[in-house]
Write an enzyme that holds these catalytic residues in place. Structure first.
Site, PDB file in Angstrom:
ATOM      1  N   ARG A 158       0.726  -1.139  -0.125  1.00 42.00           N
ATOM      2  CA  ARG A 158      -0.095   0.117   0.088  1.00 42.00           C
ATOM      3  C   ARG A 158       0.662   1.297   0.012  1.00 42.00           C
ATOM      4  O   ARG A 158       0.411   2.344   0.543  1.00 42.00           O
ATOM      5  CB  ARG A 158      -1.020   0.075   1.212  1.00 42.00           C
ATOM      6  CG  ARG A 158      -1.937  -1.199   0.988  1.00 42.00           C
ATOM      7  CD  ARG A 158      -3.250  -0.970   2.092  1.00 42.00           C
ATOM      8  NE  ARG A 158      -3.962  -2.143   1.907  1.00 42.00           N
ATOM      9  CZ  ARG A 158      -4.035  -3.006   2.524  1.00 42.00           C
ATOM     10  NH1 ARG A 158      -3.190  -3.474   3.483  1.00 42.00           N
ATOM     11  NH2 ARG A 158      -5.059  -4.048   2.526  1.00 42.00           N
ATOM     12  N   LYS A 163       1.819  11.445 -10.983  1.00 44.40           N
ATOM     13  CA  LYS A 163       0.998  10.395 -11.795  1.00 44.40           C
ATOM     14  C   LYS A 163       1.649   9.261 -12.144  1.00 44.40           C
ATOM     15  O   LYS A 163       2.846   9.469 -12.675  1.00 44.40           O
ATOM     16  CB  LYS A 163       0.362  11.226 -13.025  1.00 44.40           C
ATOM     17  CG  LYS A 163      -0.557  12.135 -12.875  1.00 44.40           C
ATOM     18  CD  LYS A 163      -1.085  12.569 -14.144  1.00 44.40           C
ATOM     19  CE  LYS A 163      -2.567  13.339 -14.006  1.00 44.40           C
ATOM     20  NZ  LYS A 163      -2.716  14.163 -15.555  1.00 44.40           N
ATOM     21  N   GLU A 216       7.553  19.998 -24.456  1.00 45.64           N
ATOM     22  CA  GLU A 216       6.951  20.353 -23.165  1.00 45.64           C
ATOM     23  C   GLU A 216       7.468  21.506 -22.380  1.00 45.64           C
ATOM     24  O   GLU A 216       6.641  22.151 -21.701  1.00 45.64           O
ATOM     25  CB  GLU A 216       7.078  19.137 -22.211  1.00 45.64           C
ATOM     26  CG  GLU A 216       6.348  17.895 -22.650  1.00 45.64           C
ATOM     27  CD  GLU A 216       4.594  17.912 -22.078  1.00 45.64           C
ATOM     28  OE1 GLU A 216       4.226  18.895 -21.585  1.00 45.64           O
ATOM     29  OE2 GLU A 216       3.826  17.024 -22.677  1.00 45.64           O
ATOM     30  N   LYS A 276       5.728  23.088 -13.696  1.00 43.98           N
ATOM     31  CA  LYS A 276       4.917  22.040 -13.199  1.00 43.98           C
ATOM     32  C   LYS A 276       4.754  21.911 -11.645  1.00 43.98           C
ATOM     33  O   LYS A 276       3.603  21.586 -11.191  1.00 43.98           O
ATOM     34  CB  LYS A 276       5.522  20.859 -13.999  1.00 43.98           C
ATOM     35  CG  LYS A 276       4.787  19.586 -13.535  1.00 43.98           C
ATOM     36  CD  LYS A 276       4.656  18.426 -14.583  1.00 43.98           C
ATOM     37  CE  LYS A 276       3.481  17.321 -14.173  1.00 43.98           C
ATOM     38  NZ  LYS A 276       3.409  16.289 -14.801  1.00 43.98           N
ATOM     39  N   GLU A 301      -5.992  16.809 -10.140  1.00 41.94           N
ATOM     40  CA  GLU A 301      -6.740  17.411 -11.440  1.00 41.94           C
ATOM     41  C   GLU A 301      -8.260  17.394 -11.125  1.00 41.94           C
ATOM     42  O   GLU A 301      -8.699  16.730 -11.811  1.00 41.94           O
ATOM     43  CB  GLU A 301      -6.236  16.325 -12.532  1.00 41.94           C
ATOM     44  CG  GLU A 301      -6.455  17.086 -13.797  1.00 41.94           C
ATOM     45  CD  GLU A 301      -5.874  16.265 -15.190  1.00 41.94           C
ATOM     46  OE1 GLU A 301      -4.720  15.753 -14.745  1.00 41.94           O
ATOM     47  OE2 GLU A 301      -6.297  16.529 -16.005  1.00 41.94           O
ATOM     48  N   ARG A 327      -4.523  21.700 -12.570  1.00 47.56           N
ATOM     49  CA  ARG A 327      -3.801  20.849 -13.423  1.00 47.56           C
ATOM     50  C   ARG A 327      -4.001  20.729 -14.734  1.00 47.56           C
ATOM     51  O   ARG A 327      -3.170  20.447 -15.754  1.00 47.56           O
ATOM     52  CB  ARG A 327      -3.631  19.373 -12.765  1.00 47.56           C
ATOM     53  CG  ARG A 327      -2.572  18.623 -13.094  1.00 47.56           C
ATOM     54  CD  ARG A 327      -2.359  17.247 -12.284  1.00 47.56           C
ATOM     55  NE  ARG A 327      -1.169  16.654 -12.657  1.00 47.56           N
ATOM     56  CZ  ARG A 327      -0.470  15.858 -11.840  1.00 47.56           C
ATOM     57  NH1 ARG A 327      -0.697  15.657 -10.631  1.00 47.56           N
ATOM     58  NH2 ARG A 327       0.668  15.062 -12.358  1.00 47.56           N
ATOM     59  N   ASN A 352      -2.361  20.216 -19.954  1.00 43.25           N
ATOM     60  CA  ASN A 352      -2.807  19.509 -21.307  1.00 43.25           C
ATOM     61  C   ASN A 352      -2.861  20.670 -22.272  1.00 43.25           C
ATOM     62  O   ASN A 352      -3.575  20.041 -23.569  1.00 43.25           O
ATOM     63  CB  ASN A 352      -4.338  19.012 -20.940  1.00 43.25           C
ATOM     64  CG  ASN A 352      -4.104  17.570 -20.339  1.00 43.25           C
ATOM     65  OD1 ASN A 352      -3.053  17.064 -19.998  1.00 43.25           O
ATOM     66  ND2 ASN A 352      -5.534  17.221 -19.767  1.00 43.25           N
ATOM     67  N   HIS A 379      -2.511  19.124 -25.775  1.00 45.12           N
ATOM     68  CA  HIS A 379      -2.631  17.817 -25.628  1.00 45.12           C
ATOM     69  C   HIS A 379      -4.012  17.120 -26.563  1.00 45.12           C
ATOM     70  O   HIS A 379      -3.998  15.735 -26.633  1.00 45.12           O
ATOM     71  CB  HIS A 379      -2.710  17.275 -24.378  1.00 45.12           C
ATOM     72  CG  HIS A 379      -0.948  17.369 -23.995  1.00 45.12           C
ATOM     73  ND1 HIS A 379      -0.399  18.359 -24.044  1.00 45.12           N
ATOM     74  CD2 HIS A 379      -0.244  16.324 -23.230  1.00 45.12           C
ATOM     75  CE1 HIS A 379       0.939  18.110 -23.399  1.00 45.12           C
ATOM     76  NE2 HIS A 379       0.871  16.847 -23.138  1.00 45.12           N
ATOM     77  N   HIS A 390      -2.942  14.282 -28.448  1.00 43.49           N
ATOM     78  CA  HIS A 390      -3.096  12.672 -28.231  1.00 43.49           C
ATOM     79  C   HIS A 390      -3.586  11.935 -29.460  1.00 43.49           C
ATOM     80  O   HIS A 390      -3.345  11.042 -29.677  1.00 43.49           O
ATOM     81  CB  HIS A 390      -3.935  12.171 -26.829  1.00 43.49           C
ATOM     82  CG  HIS A 390      -3.648  12.785 -25.688  1.00 43.49           C
ATOM     83  ND1 HIS A 390      -4.320  12.981 -24.533  1.00 43.49           N
ATOM     84  CD2 HIS A 390      -2.305  12.872 -25.317  1.00 43.49           C
ATOM     85  CE1 HIS A 390      -3.443  13.226 -23.575  1.00 43.49           C
ATOM     86  NE2 HIS A 390      -2.094  13.073 -23.741  1.00 43.49           N
ATOM     87  N   HIS A 433       6.113  11.832 -28.540  1.00 44.26           N
ATOM     88  CA  HIS A 433       4.978  12.636 -27.833  1.00 44.26           C
ATOM     89  C   HIS A 433       5.233  14.149 -27.957  1.00 44.26           C
ATOM     90  O   HIS A 433       4.119  14.831 -28.324  1.00 44.26           O
ATOM     91  CB  HIS A 433       4.914  12.215 -26.102  1.00 44.26           C
ATOM     92  CG  HIS A 433       4.297  13.226 -25.456  1.00 44.26           C
ATOM     93  ND1 HIS A 433       2.705  12.923 -25.573  1.00 44.26           N
ATOM     94  CD2 HIS A 433       4.374  13.996 -24.563  1.00 44.26           C
ATOM     95  CE1 HIS A 433       2.153  13.858 -24.724  1.00 44.26           C
ATOM     96  NE2 HIS A 433       2.975  14.596 -23.988  1.00 44.26           N
TER      97      HIS A 433
HETATM   98  N1  GLY Z   1       1.424  15.458 -17.700  1.00 46.19           N
HETATM   99  C1  GLY Z   1       0.554  16.153 -17.272  1.00 46.19           C
HETATM  100  C2  GLY Z   1       0.281  15.933 -16.013  1.00 46.19           C
HETATM  101  O1  GLY Z   1       1.054  15.428 -15.332  1.00 46.19           O
HETATM  102  O2  GLY Z   1      -0.710  16.136 -15.421  1.00 46.19           O
END
Ligand code: GLY
Length: 382
Positions: free
Chosen positions: A115, A137, A179, A221, A231, A241, A245, A248, A252, A264
Site C-alpha cells: 500500500r 501521476k 513540453e 509544473k 486534477e 492541473r 494539457n 494535448h 493525443h 509525444h
Molecule cells: N502530464 C500532465 C500531468 O502531469 O498532469
C-alpha cells in the site's frame, strides 16, 4: 557537482533536484532504507549497477522492457513478484531509473507495494524530467487505452541528473523541449525568449541553457501540481492541473493516428500550434502570440502541421479520448501569454478551419523523426 532544488508543496512535499551529478545524492535520500530495488530498462543496466554500488544497503535490480512496453499488467506482476521474493518491507525503497514510461511504472509499483513504500524517481530524458517524474501521476496501459490504471503517488524525491541527457539522440531532446515550450506559453514566457535567443543551445545537452530551461519548466509544473495534485475539473478560467494539457487534446489524437510512431513532443507541438490558431480565431489570443507558437516550435525543429485530410479521423479520435469528461470535447486555450482557460465543445467549422490553417503553413517540418533514445523511451501521456 552543481545542483539546485525545486520545492513541490503538494500533499506530501518533496524536492526535485536538478543538475549534473544529481544522482550522486541518491545514497543520502535512501540512508534510512534497508534495501532498494532499482527498476530500469536493460540499456541502463550499467547506471543501475552504479546506483547499487553507491548505496550502502542491499539492492535489487528489476529490469523492465524499454519504453511503453514496460507499462503492462504483466510487467507490473513481475515487479511485485520480485519484491515478494526478496521480502521487501515498508522500510525499503523503490528507485525508478529511466524515461517517463519507466518512472510511471516504477511509481505505480511503489504506490501499490504494501500500500505504498518510499519512491525515488530518477528520470533520464528531458520529457521524463519536466513532465512524467514531477506531479505524482503513475500508471500502466491497457489495450483499451493508455494510463487507464494508475495512482496519484508523490515521490520522496526526484533526482534529475542532466548527464543522462548527453547520451540521448537530439530528436529525443527536441521532443522534451515541446513540453518545455508548453510551460513557456502557459506560465513562464521567459522560457520562450531563452529558446528564441539560441534554439541550438536549447538542444545542447552539455550546455547551461538546457539546464536553465529544464529547471524553469519543472518550476512551472511544480507550482501547478502543488495547487491541484488530483486534477479537479476546471471550469472556464478556474483552471488547475488541466492546463498542463495545453496542446494535448489534438496531440493525443495525432499520437494514436500515428500508432505512437511520433514522439509525444512532436504530436503536442502540432497540438499547440492548432490550439493557438483556434484561440486566435476565437478572438481570445492576439495574432503575434499565436504566430509565435509556430516560430518557436519550428526553430527547435518541431512539427507544427499535419495533413488536412486527416481531420475527420482525428476529430473522431478526440471524441474517444478516455479523459473526455461527460462527453464534452475540451481544449485548453490561451488568452494571453501565461493565461489559459477551458473551452468546451467549440464550433465544428471553427475547429476544422483552425486545423486546415496549419497544413497551409509552408514553414512546417514533419514529425516522426527516426532514432529512439538510448533508453528506448518515447515519452508518456497526460
Ligand atoms: N502530464 C500532465 C500531468 O502531469 O498532469
Amino acid at each position: 557537482m552543481k545542483v539546485s532544488a525545486i520545492d513541490v508543496t503538494a500533499e506530501r512535499p518533496y524536492q526535485v533536484v536538478v543538475g549534473t551529478g544529481a544522482l550522486e545524492l541518491l545514497p543520502q535520500y535512501v540512508a534510512e532504507q534497508r534495501r532498494i530495488a532499482v527498476i530500469h530498462p536493460p540499456v541502463l543496466r550499467e547506471q543501475a549497477s552504479r546506483v547499487r554500488t553507491a548505496c550502502d544497503c542491499q539492492t535489487l535490480s528489476i529490469e523492465v522492457p524499454a519504453g511503453e512496453e514496460a507499462k503492462t499488467g504483466e510487467t507490473l506482476q513481475r515487479c511485485w513478484n520480485a519484491l515478494a521474493e526478496a521480502g521487501f518491507t515498508r522500510s525499503d525503497a523503490i528507485v525508478g531509473l529511466g524515461g517517463g514510461a519507466t518512472t510511471d511504472l516504477a511509481g505505480f509499483v511503489a504506490s501499490t507495494w504494501l500500500r505504498g513504500v518510499t519512491y525515488v524517481s530518477v528520470p533520464t530524458t528531458v520529457l521524463g524530467m519536466v513532465d512524467a517524474a514531477v506531479g505524482g501521476k503513475t500508471g500502466i496501459n491497457l489495450s483499451a487505452g493508455k494510463n487507464l490504471v494508475g495512482t496519484f503517488y508523490e515521490p520522496y524525491t526526484v533526482l534529475c541528473d542532466l548527464s543522462f541527457l548527453e547520451s540521448l539522440p537530439v530528436e529525443e531532446i527536441r521532443s522534451g523541449m515541446a513540453e518545455v515550450v508548453k510551460a513557456g506559453f502557459i506560465a513562464d514566457p521567459a522560457i520562450l525568449s531563452i529558446v528564441e535567443d539560441d534554439p541550438a543551445a536549447a538542444l545542447d545537452p552539455r550546455g547551461e541553457v538546457i539546464c536553465t530551461l529544464v529547471k524553469r519548466a519543472i518550476a512551472v509544473k511544480a507550482a501547478v501540481v502543488g495547487d491541484d495534485l488530483r486534477e479537479r475539473t476546471s471550469v472556464g478560467r478556474d483552471i488547475g492541473r488541466e492546463q498542463l494539457n495545453y496542446g494535448h487534446t489534438l496531440g493525443h489524437a495525432i499520437e494514436r493516428d500515428q500508432d505512437y510512431r511520433w514522439r509525444h513532443g512532436e504530436a503536442i507541438s502540432v497540438g499547440m500550434a492548432f490550439v493557438a490558431e483556434l484561440s486566435r480565431r476565437l478572438g481570445l489570443l492576439d495574432d503575434d502570440t499565436a504566430a509565435r507558437h509556430g516560430m518557436v516550435l519550428r526553430a527547435l525543429g518541431l512539427p507544427t502541421s499535419y495533413p488536412a485530410e486527416s481531420w475527420p479521423r482525428l476529430r473522431e479520435t478526440m471524441n474517444l479520448d478516455k479523459k473526455t469528461r461527460a462527453s464534452t470535447l475540451r481544449f485548453v486555450v490561451l488568452e494571453e501569454l501565461g493565461r489559459t482557460a477551458i473551452l468546451e465543445n467549440p464550433d465544428e467549422d471553427l475547429l476544422q478551419a483552425s486545423f486546415e490553417a496549419l497544413s497551409a503553413d509552408a514553414g512546417s517540418v514533419t514529425g516522426g523523426s527516426e532514432g529512439r533514445s538510448e533508453t528506448g523511451e518515447s515519452g508518456t501521456l497526460g
